[in-house]
Design a protein around this motif. Structure first.
Motif, PDB file in Angstrom:
ATOM      1  N   LEU A 172       0.849  -1.176   0.000  1.00 13.42           N
ATOM      2  CA  LEU A 172       0.000   0.000   0.000  1.00 13.42           C
ATOM      3  C   LEU A 172       0.892   1.236   0.000  1.00 13.42           C
ATOM      4  CD1 LEU A 172      -2.700  -1.102   2.602  1.00 13.42           C
ATOM      5  CD2 LEU A 172      -2.694  -1.406   0.115  1.00 13.42           C
ATOM      6  N   LEU A 173       0.576   2.164  -0.889  1.00 10.91           N
ATOM      7  CA  LEU A 173       1.389   3.364  -1.063  1.00 10.91           C
ATOM      8  C   LEU A 173       0.802   4.502  -0.242  1.00 10.91           C
ATOM      9  CD1 LEU A 173       1.846   3.176  -4.953  1.00 10.91           C
ATOM     10  CD2 LEU A 173       3.129   1.972  -3.160  1.00 10.91           C
ATOM     11  N   ILE A 174       1.654   5.345   0.301  1.00 11.24           N
ATOM     12  CA  ILE A 174       1.210   6.486   1.095  1.00 11.24           C
ATOM     13  C   ILE A 174       1.689   7.779   0.454  1.00 11.24           C
ATOM     14  CG2 ILE A 174       1.065   5.194   3.254  1.00 11.24           C
ATOM     15  CD1 ILE A 174       3.772   6.249   4.040  1.00 11.24           C
ATOM     16  N   ASN A 175       0.975   8.858   0.739  1.00 10.67           N
ATOM     17  CA  ASN A 175       1.357  10.146   0.158  1.00 10.67           C
ATOM     18  C   ASN A 175       2.223  10.948   1.120  1.00 10.67           C
ATOM     19  OD1 ASN A 175      -0.418  11.318   2.030  1.00 10.67           O
ATOM     20  ND2 ASN A 175      -2.055  11.598   0.534  1.00 10.67           N
ATOM     21  N   THR A 176       2.536  12.159   0.736  1.00 12.37           N
ATOM     22  CA  THR A 176       3.434  12.996   1.527  1.00 12.37           C
ATOM     23  C   THR A 176       2.834  13.407   2.864  1.00 12.37           C
ATOM     24  OG1 THR A 176       2.614  14.860   0.211  1.00 12.37           O
ATOM     25  CG2 THR A 176       4.716  13.891  -0.445  1.00 12.37           C
ATOM     26  N   GLU A 177       1.524  13.218   3.038  1.00 11.69           N
ATOM     27  CA  GLU A 177       0.868  13.494   4.320  1.00 11.69           C
ATOM     28  C   GLU A 177       0.691  12.215   5.141  1.00 11.69           C
ATOM     29  OE1 GLU A 177       0.181  16.621   5.299  1.00 11.69           O
ATOM     30  OE2 GLU A 177       1.139  17.253   3.421  1.00 11.69           O
ATOM     31  N   LYS A 178       1.329  11.130   4.698  1.00  8.67           N
ATOM     32  CA  LYS A 178       1.279   9.819   5.360  1.00  8.67           C
ATOM     33  C   LYS A 178      -0.119   9.212   5.367  1.00  8.67           C
ATOM     34  CE  LYS A 178       5.627  10.390   6.478  1.00  8.67           C
ATOM     35  NZ  LYS A 178       5.855  11.780   6.042  1.00  8.67           N
ATOM     36  N   GLN A 179      -0.932   9.576   4.358  1.00  8.70           N
ATOM     37  CA  GLN A 179      -2.242   8.958   4.181  1.00  8.70           C
ATOM     38  C   GLN A 179      -2.119   7.796   3.206  1.00  8.70           C
ATOM     39  OE1 GLN A 179      -3.609  12.620   2.706  1.00  8.70           O
ATOM     40  NE2 GLN A 179      -4.729  13.224   4.563  1.00  8.70           N
ATOM     41  N   VAL A 180      -2.877   6.727   3.428  1.00 10.75           N
ATOM     42  CA  VAL A 180      -2.847   5.566   2.536  1.00 10.75           C
ATOM     43  C   VAL A 180      -3.607   5.933   1.265  1.00 10.75           C
ATOM     44  CG1 VAL A 180      -3.334   3.119   2.292  1.00 10.75           C
ATOM     45  CG2 VAL A 180      -2.798   4.063   4.554  1.00 10.75           C
ATOM     46  N   VAL A 181      -2.968   5.725   0.108  1.00 14.05           N
ATOM     47  CA  VAL A 181      -3.509   6.229  -1.151  1.00 14.05           C
ATOM     48  C   VAL A 181      -4.065   5.111  -2.037  1.00 14.05           C
ATOM     49  CG1 VAL A 181      -2.922   7.440  -3.288  1.00 14.05           C
ATOM     50  CG2 VAL A 181      -1.967   8.216  -1.119  1.00 14.05           C
ATOM     51  N   GLU A 182      -3.292   4.069  -2.245  1.00 14.61           N
ATOM     52  CA  GLU A 182      -3.670   3.015  -3.192  1.00 14.61           C
ATOM     53  C   GLU A 182      -2.721   1.846  -3.031  1.00 14.61           C
ATOM     54  OE1 GLU A 182      -3.355   5.054  -6.903  1.00 14.61           O
ATOM     55  OE2 GLU A 182      -1.178   5.270  -6.788  1.00 14.61           O
ATOM     56  N   ALA A 183      -2.935   0.791  -3.799  1.00 11.70           N
ATOM     57  CA  ALA A 183      -2.005  -0.335  -3.863  1.00 11.70           C
ATOM     58  C   ALA A 183      -1.072  -0.133  -5.051  1.00 11.70           C
ATOM     59  CB  ALA A 183      -2.776  -1.641  -4.000  1.00 11.70           C
ATOM     60  N   ILE A 184      -0.119  -1.036  -5.212  1.00 10.89           N
ATOM     61  CA  ILE A 184       0.822  -0.938  -6.327  1.00 10.89           C
ATOM     62  C   ILE A 184       0.090  -0.931  -7.655  1.00 10.89           C
ATOM     63  CG2 ILE A 184       2.640  -2.175  -7.578  1.00 10.89           C
ATOM     64  CD1 ILE A 184       3.642  -3.178  -4.849  1.00 10.89           C
ATOM     65  N   ASN A 185      -0.941  -1.762  -7.774  1.00  9.19           N
ATOM     66  CA  ASN A 185      -1.579  -1.976  -9.068  1.00  9.19           C
ATOM     67  C   ASN A 185      -3.069  -1.672  -9.065  1.00  9.19           C
ATOM     68  OD1 ASN A 185      -2.122  -4.132  -7.379  1.00  9.19           O
ATOM     69  ND2 ASN A 185      -2.266  -5.608  -9.046  1.00  9.19           N
ATOM     70  N   GLY A 186      -3.513  -0.776  -8.199  1.00  5.00           N
ATOM     71  CA  GLY A 186      -4.932  -0.447  -8.221  1.00  5.00           C
ATOM     72  C   GLY A 186      -5.365   0.427  -7.071  1.00  5.00           C
ATOM     73  N   ASN A 187      -6.620   0.824  -7.122  1.00  4.80           N
ATOM     74  CA  ASN A 187      -7.210   1.644  -6.071  1.00  4.80           C
ATOM     75  C   ASN A 187      -7.528   0.806  -4.841  1.00  4.80           C
ATOM     76  OD1 ASN A 187      -8.461   3.212  -8.801  1.00  4.80           O
ATOM     77  ND2 ASN A 187      -7.646   4.513  -7.185  1.00  4.80           N
ATOM     78  N   LEU A 188      -7.708   1.485  -3.713  1.00  2.00           N
ATOM     79  CA  LEU A 188      -7.957   0.821  -2.436  1.00  2.00           C
ATOM     80  C   LEU A 188      -9.341   1.191  -1.913  1.00  2.00           C
ATOM     81  CD1 LEU A 188      -6.823  -0.832   0.013  1.00  2.00           C
ATOM     82  CD2 LEU A 188      -6.128   1.384   0.980  1.00  2.00           C
ATOM     83  N   PHE A 189     -10.079   0.186  -1.431  1.00  2.00           N
ATOM     84  CA  PHE A 189     -11.352   0.395  -0.752  1.00  2.00           C
ATOM     85  C   PHE A 189     -11.271  -0.239   0.635  1.00  2.00           C
ATOM     86  CE2 PHE A 189     -12.530   1.271  -5.018  1.00  2.00           C
ATOM     87  CZ  PHE A 189     -13.692   2.027  -5.000  1.00  2.00           C
ATOM     88  N   LEU A 190     -11.885   0.431   1.600  1.00  2.00           N
ATOM     89  CA  LEU A 190     -11.898  -0.036   2.991  1.00  2.00           C
ATOM     90  C   LEU A 190     -13.350  -0.184   3.438  1.00  2.00           C
ATOM     91  CD1 LEU A 190      -9.758   1.280   5.951  1.00  2.00           C
ATOM     92  CD2 LEU A 190     -12.253   1.237   6.161  1.00  2.00           C
ATOM     93  N   VAL A 191     -13.663  -1.323   4.071  1.00  2.00           N
ATOM     94  CA  VAL A 191     -15.004  -1.589   4.586  1.00  2.00           C
ATOM     95  C   VAL A 191     -14.943  -1.675   6.105  1.00  2.00           C
ATOM     96  CG1 VAL A 191     -16.986  -3.159   4.541  1.00  2.00           C
ATOM     97  CG2 VAL A 191     -15.528  -2.921   2.499  1.00  2.00           C
ATOM     98  N   LYS A 192     -15.807  -0.891   6.766  1.00  2.00           N
ATOM     99  CA  LYS A 192     -15.927  -0.931   8.231  1.00  2.00           C
ATOM    100  C   LYS A 192     -17.406  -0.814   8.581  1.00  2.00           C
ATOM    101  CE  LYS A 192     -14.839  -0.756  12.613  1.00  2.00           C
ATOM    102  NZ  LYS A 192     -14.451  -1.994  13.335  1.00  2.00           N
ATOM    103  N   ASP A 193     -17.963  -1.884   9.151  1.00  2.00           N
ATOM    104  CA  ASP A 193     -19.387  -1.940   9.465  1.00  2.00           C
ATOM    105  C   ASP A 193     -20.183  -1.685   8.179  1.00  2.00           C
ATOM    106  OD1 ASP A 193     -18.824  -2.460  12.167  1.00  2.00           O
ATOM    107  OD2 ASP A 193     -18.639  -0.313  12.607  1.00  2.00           O
ATOM    108  N   SER A 194     -21.021  -0.649   8.132  1.00  2.00           N
ATOM    109  CA  SER A 194     -21.819  -0.361   6.940  1.00  2.00           C
ATOM    110  C   SER A 194     -21.240   0.798   6.117  1.00  2.00           C
ATOM    111  CB  SER A 194     -23.263  -0.032   7.340  1.00  2.00           C
ATOM    112  OG  SER A 194     -23.294   1.103   8.190  1.00  2.00           O
ATOM    113  N   THR A 195     -19.974   1.091   6.327  1.00  2.00           N
ATOM    114  CA  THR A 195     -19.310   2.187   5.604  1.00  2.00           C
ATOM    115  C   THR A 195     -18.240   1.640   4.672  1.00  2.00           C
ATOM    116  OG1 THR A 195     -19.682   3.754   7.413  1.00  2.00           O
ATOM    117  CG2 THR A 195     -17.928   4.293   5.845  1.00  2.00           C
ATOM    118  N   ILE A 196     -18.214   2.162   3.448  1.00  2.00           N
ATOM    119  CA  ILE A 196     -17.147   1.842   2.501  1.00  2.00           C
ATOM    120  C   ILE A 196     -16.447   3.143   2.139  1.00  2.00           C
ATOM    121  CG2 ILE A 196     -16.551   0.917   0.235  1.00  2.00           C
ATOM    122  CD1 ILE A 196     -18.966  -0.880   0.372  1.00  2.00           C
ATOM    123  N   LYS A 197     -15.126   3.139   2.256  1.00  2.00           N
ATOM    124  CA  LYS A 197     -14.326   4.330   1.974  1.00  2.00           C
ATOM    125  C   LYS A 197     -13.319   4.056   0.872  1.00  2.00           C
ATOM    126  CE  LYS A 197     -12.531   6.725   5.314  1.00  2.00           C
ATOM    127  NZ  LYS A 197     -11.812   7.154   6.531  1.00  2.00           N
TER     128      LYS A 197
END
Length: 281
Positions: A172-197
């Motif tokens: 998982l790649l991070i940006n200059t603000e240390k936020q998780v941005v994406e994977a090497i070969n695609g976008n990233l989605f996160l699921v927590k309870d009934s929320t998808i980010k």
């Protein structure tokens, strides 16, 4: 067979010289698509993303570069490789023509089309495990160039080598603000309870086609709260599911990050909806 500027040539034909700007400066863009039995998945989305990206990079778009023309060139190339009745991975690379140093002598472009056989016609959830780790040696910039699918992918290449050296399936790649941005070969989605980010474009992630399509699907699911918002490394271990998306695999569930193991029910549910959308689109 490879399609170079509308001419079909053998795979081993030498068609690019040492002066190629894609080689020298990464002065190019590419689209990777899935083509099944003569149908290109989400072709209009790929085409309009390419046109928008070429304008951002100030490339001259040929008058002949219409939606219909490029579709015909893709299908001819697929057929020439004996894949007209099967599943194919297609890559369209566009690069500025040779000449100049950092400042090009021309904004005219050339293109290459290549294709390879795929195992399955529609998206499937692989049975393999996918263990990931954060890649922290280099960072994704929070700007519009990071949103584009350019041929300058050194960060992804180095992260892939790091993953292989350390026994991970992806990073998982991070940006200059240390936020998780994406994977090497695609976008990233996160699921927590009934929320998808998924991270917003302003964080520097790729403006992915499957990312776009899943947004369309998820926002119609009344039971799901969809958010385009930054993801911190801390959230990764609190998530119920993580998955990677791109135009070839569709949805790839992440099974493990450090000590955290993930389920995959939401990813499987969304994959069925994505396949249905691909059939229609």
């Amino acid at each position: 067979m490879v399609n170079f500027d509308g001419n079909l040539v053998e795979d081993d034909t030498r068609i690019l010289g040492h002066h190629n700007r894609g080689l020298k400066y990464g002065d190019g863009l590419f689209e990777t698509m899935r083509c099944i039995h003569g149908k290109i998945f989400f072709w209009e989305d790929h085409y309009f993303r390419l046109m928008a990206s070429m304008r951002i990079l100030r490339m001259e778009i040929p008058m002949t570069f219409t939606l219909e023309f490029l579709e015909e060139q893709i299908l001819q190339t697929v057929k020439a490789n004996g894949l007209g009745d099967s599943a194919a991975r297609v890559r369209l690379t566009v690069f500025r023509k040779s000449g100049g140093l950092y400042r090009p002598e021309t904004n005219d472009i050339a293109y290459i089309l290549e294709c390879h056989e795929l195992d399955a016609p529609f998206y499937l959830i692989p049975e393999t495990h996918c263990q990931v780790e954060l890649f922290k040696d280099f960072y994704v910039n929070r700007d519009m160039l990071s949103n584009l699918k350019t041929t300058n992918k050194l960060l992804n290449v180095v992260a892939s080598v790091y993953a292989q050296e350390n026994g991970y399936d992806n990073c998982l790649l991070i940006n200059t603000e240390k936020q998780v941005v994406e994977a090497i070969n695609g976008n990233l989605f996160l699921v927590k309870d009934s929320t998808i980010k998924t991270p917003p474009l302003m964080d520097g992630c790729l403006d992915g086609i499957i990312r776009k399509k899943l947004k369309e699907i998820i926002t119609k699911m009344e039971e799901i709260d969809f958010q385009e918002s930054s993801i911190s490394p801390f959230e990764l271990q609190q998530a119920d599911e993580l998955f990677i998306t791109n135009s070839i695999v569709g949805i790839l569930p992440i099974t493990r990050y450090r000590k955290k193991q993930y389920g995959g029910n939401m990813g499987k549910n969304l994959l069925g909806k994505l396949n249905a959308l691909a059939r229609l689109g």
